[in-house]
Design a protein around this motif. Structure first.
Motif, PDB file in Angstrom:
ATOM      1  N   PHE A  96       0.790  -1.198   0.047  1.00  0.00           N
ATOM      2  CA  PHE A  96      -0.071  -0.043   0.074  1.00  0.00           C
ATOM      3  C   PHE A  96       0.905   1.257  -0.036  1.00  0.00           C
ATOM      4  O   PHE A  96       1.926   1.536   0.863  1.00  0.00           O
ATOM      5  N   ASP A  97       0.588   2.080  -0.996  1.00  0.00           N
ATOM      6  CA  ASP A  97       1.197   3.538  -1.137  1.00  0.00           C
ATOM      7  C   ASP A  97       0.719   4.175   0.061  1.00  0.00           C
ATOM      8  O   ASP A  97      -0.499   4.139   0.588  1.00  0.00           O
ATOM      9  N   VAL A 119      -2.951   5.835   0.097  1.00  0.00           N
ATOM     10  CA  VAL A 119      -4.290   4.873   0.270  1.00  0.00           C
ATOM     11  C   VAL A 119      -4.305   4.833   1.863  1.00  0.00           C
ATOM     12  O   VAL A 119      -5.360   5.020   2.371  1.00  0.00           O
ATOM     13  N   LEU A 120      -3.149   4.904   2.622  1.00  0.00           N
ATOM     14  CA  LEU A 120      -3.051   4.687   4.126  1.00  0.00           C
ATOM     15  C   LEU A 120      -3.526   5.910   4.659  1.00  0.00           C
ATOM     16  O   LEU A 120      -3.766   6.004   5.788  1.00  0.00           O
ATOM     17  N   ARG A 164      -8.312   3.383   4.862  1.00  0.00           N
ATOM     18  CA  ARG A 164      -7.329   2.670   5.639  1.00  0.00           C
ATOM     19  C   ARG A 164      -8.036   1.368   6.323  1.00  0.00           C
ATOM     20  O   ARG A 164      -7.601   0.352   6.346  1.00  0.00           O
ATOM     21  N   ILE A 188      -9.385  -1.287   4.250  1.00  0.00           N
ATOM     22  CA  ILE A 188      -8.483  -2.252   3.808  1.00  0.00           C
ATOM     23  C   ILE A 188      -7.976  -3.065   4.903  1.00  0.00           C
ATOM     24  O   ILE A 188      -7.961  -4.508   4.473  1.00  0.00           O
ATOM     25  N   PRO A 209      -0.890  -7.580   4.267  1.00  0.00           N
ATOM     26  CA  PRO A 209      -0.909  -6.051   4.005  1.00  0.00           C
ATOM     27  C   PRO A 209       0.650  -5.679   4.060  1.00  0.00           C
ATOM     28  O   PRO A 209       1.489  -6.224   4.802  1.00  0.00           O
ATOM     29  N   TRP A 245       3.732  -2.300   3.838  1.00  0.00           N
ATOM     30  CA  TRP A 245       4.079  -0.965   3.333  1.00  0.00           C
ATOM     31  C   TRP A 245       5.645  -0.745   3.793  1.00  0.00           C
ATOM     32  O   TRP A 245       6.165  -1.713   4.224  1.00  0.00           O
ATOM     33  N   VAL A 280      -0.910  -1.088  -4.407  1.00  0.00           N
ATOM     34  CA  VAL A 280      -2.325  -0.245  -4.238  1.00  0.00           C
ATOM     35  C   VAL A 280      -1.858   1.087  -4.118  1.00  0.00           C
ATOM     36  O   VAL A 280      -1.338   1.518  -3.098  1.00  0.00           O
ATOM     37  N   THR A 281      -2.610   1.975  -5.222  1.00  0.00           N
ATOM     38  CA  THR A 281      -2.127   3.432  -5.209  1.00  0.00           C
ATOM     39  C   THR A 281      -3.237   4.098  -5.936  1.00  0.00           C
ATOM     40  O   THR A 281      -3.856   3.536  -6.871  1.00  0.00           O
ATOM     41  N   PRO A 301      -7.234   1.697  -5.263  1.00  0.00           N
ATOM     42  CA  PRO A 301      -8.135   1.165  -4.110  1.00  0.00           C
ATOM     43  C   PRO A 301      -9.258   0.409  -4.699  1.00  0.00           C
ATOM     44  O   PRO A 301      -9.720  -0.458  -3.958  1.00  0.00           O
TER      45      PRO A 301
END
Length: 187
Positions: free
Chosen positions: A6-7, A10-11, A17, A20, A31, A33, A103-104, A125
Motif C-alpha cells: 500500500f502506497d 491509500v493509508l 485505511r 482495507i 498487507p 508497506w 495499491v495506489t 484502491p
C-alpha cells in the motif's frame, strides 16, 4: 495468501485505511508497506493537524496488528527502478516485500513498463476492494460490519461507511455500488 503493498495515498485516508486493513485482518491477504511509506504518512498526517501522539499510536497499532508488514532493506533497489522518481522507493519496497499488487491512487507514477519485469500490477484502491469482494463476499461484508462496530461516532452502519467511501476523496464508487447491490451487508 497473496501480498498487497500500500502506497501512502491509500493509508492516508482513515476510512479507506480502516476498510482495507479490516479486510486484511479477516485474512484475505497480507498487507505490506515500507518504512518510507510510513514516514511519508507520518509527515502528511502531521501537516493535516493530526497530533504526534495520534500518529505514533497509529504506527504502533499497524505494527501490533500486522507484525512483519513493514518492508525494510529495499534501498539498494531504488536506483534500478524506472517509474516516477518520487515513487521509486515505493516500487522497490513492493518488490523486496514480494507483493503481487501495489495499491495506489497514483497509477500514472507506476506505468506497466516499469512494473512488468517484476510481475507486480499497480491497481487503484477501488479495483483492489472490488477484487476482494469478488473473491470472498461474505468475508468482506463481515469485515465491514466489524469495522463500523468499532466506531464510537459516525459511520455507525455499513451503509454510512459506503457513503463515505463513495465520496470524491475516497473514490471507491464501484466497490460501494457492488456492496449495495448485494443485500448480504444489510444483515
Amino acid at each position: 495468501m497473496f501480498s498487497a503493498f500500500f502506497d501512502t495515498c491509500v493509508l492516508f485516508k482513515p476510512y479507506l485505511r480502516d476498510t482495507i486493513l479490516s479486510i486484511a485482518e479477516a485474512g484475505l491477504y497480507r498487507p505490506l508497506w515500507s518504512t518510507g511509506v510510513l514516514e511519508e504518512l507520518e509527515r502528511n498526517l502531521l501537516e493535516r493537524g493530526v497530533t504526534g501522539p495520534q500518529v505514533r499510536h497509529l504506527r504502533n497499532q499497524l505494527g501490533v496488528v500486522f507484525p512483519g508488514a513493514e518492508v525494510t532493506g529495499y534501498t539498494d533497489l531504488i536506483d534500478a527502478m524506472t517509474n516516477d522518481p518520487k515513487d521509486r522507493h515505493v516500487l522497490a519496497a513492493a518488490i523486496r516485500g514480494g507483493a503481487e499488487v501495489l495499491v495506489t491512487e497514483n497509477l500514472k507514477d507506476f506505468p506497466a513498463s516499469s512494473m512488468q519485469r517484476y510481475d507486480i500490477e499497480a491497481v487503484h484502491p477501488d479495483v483492489f476492494l472490488l477484487d476482494q469482494l469478488d473473491l470472498a463476499p461474505r468475508t468482506v461484508h463481515k469485515a465491514l460490519r466489524t469495522q463500523v462496530s468499532r466506531y464510537r461516532h459516525s459511520p455507525r452502519s455499513v451503509g454510512e461507511l459506503l457513503d463515505i467511501l463513495t465520496n470524491d476523496s475516497h473514490a471507491c464508487r464501484e466497490f460501494a455500488a457492488a456492496c449495495r447491490r448485494d443485500t448480504m451487508w444489510r444483515s
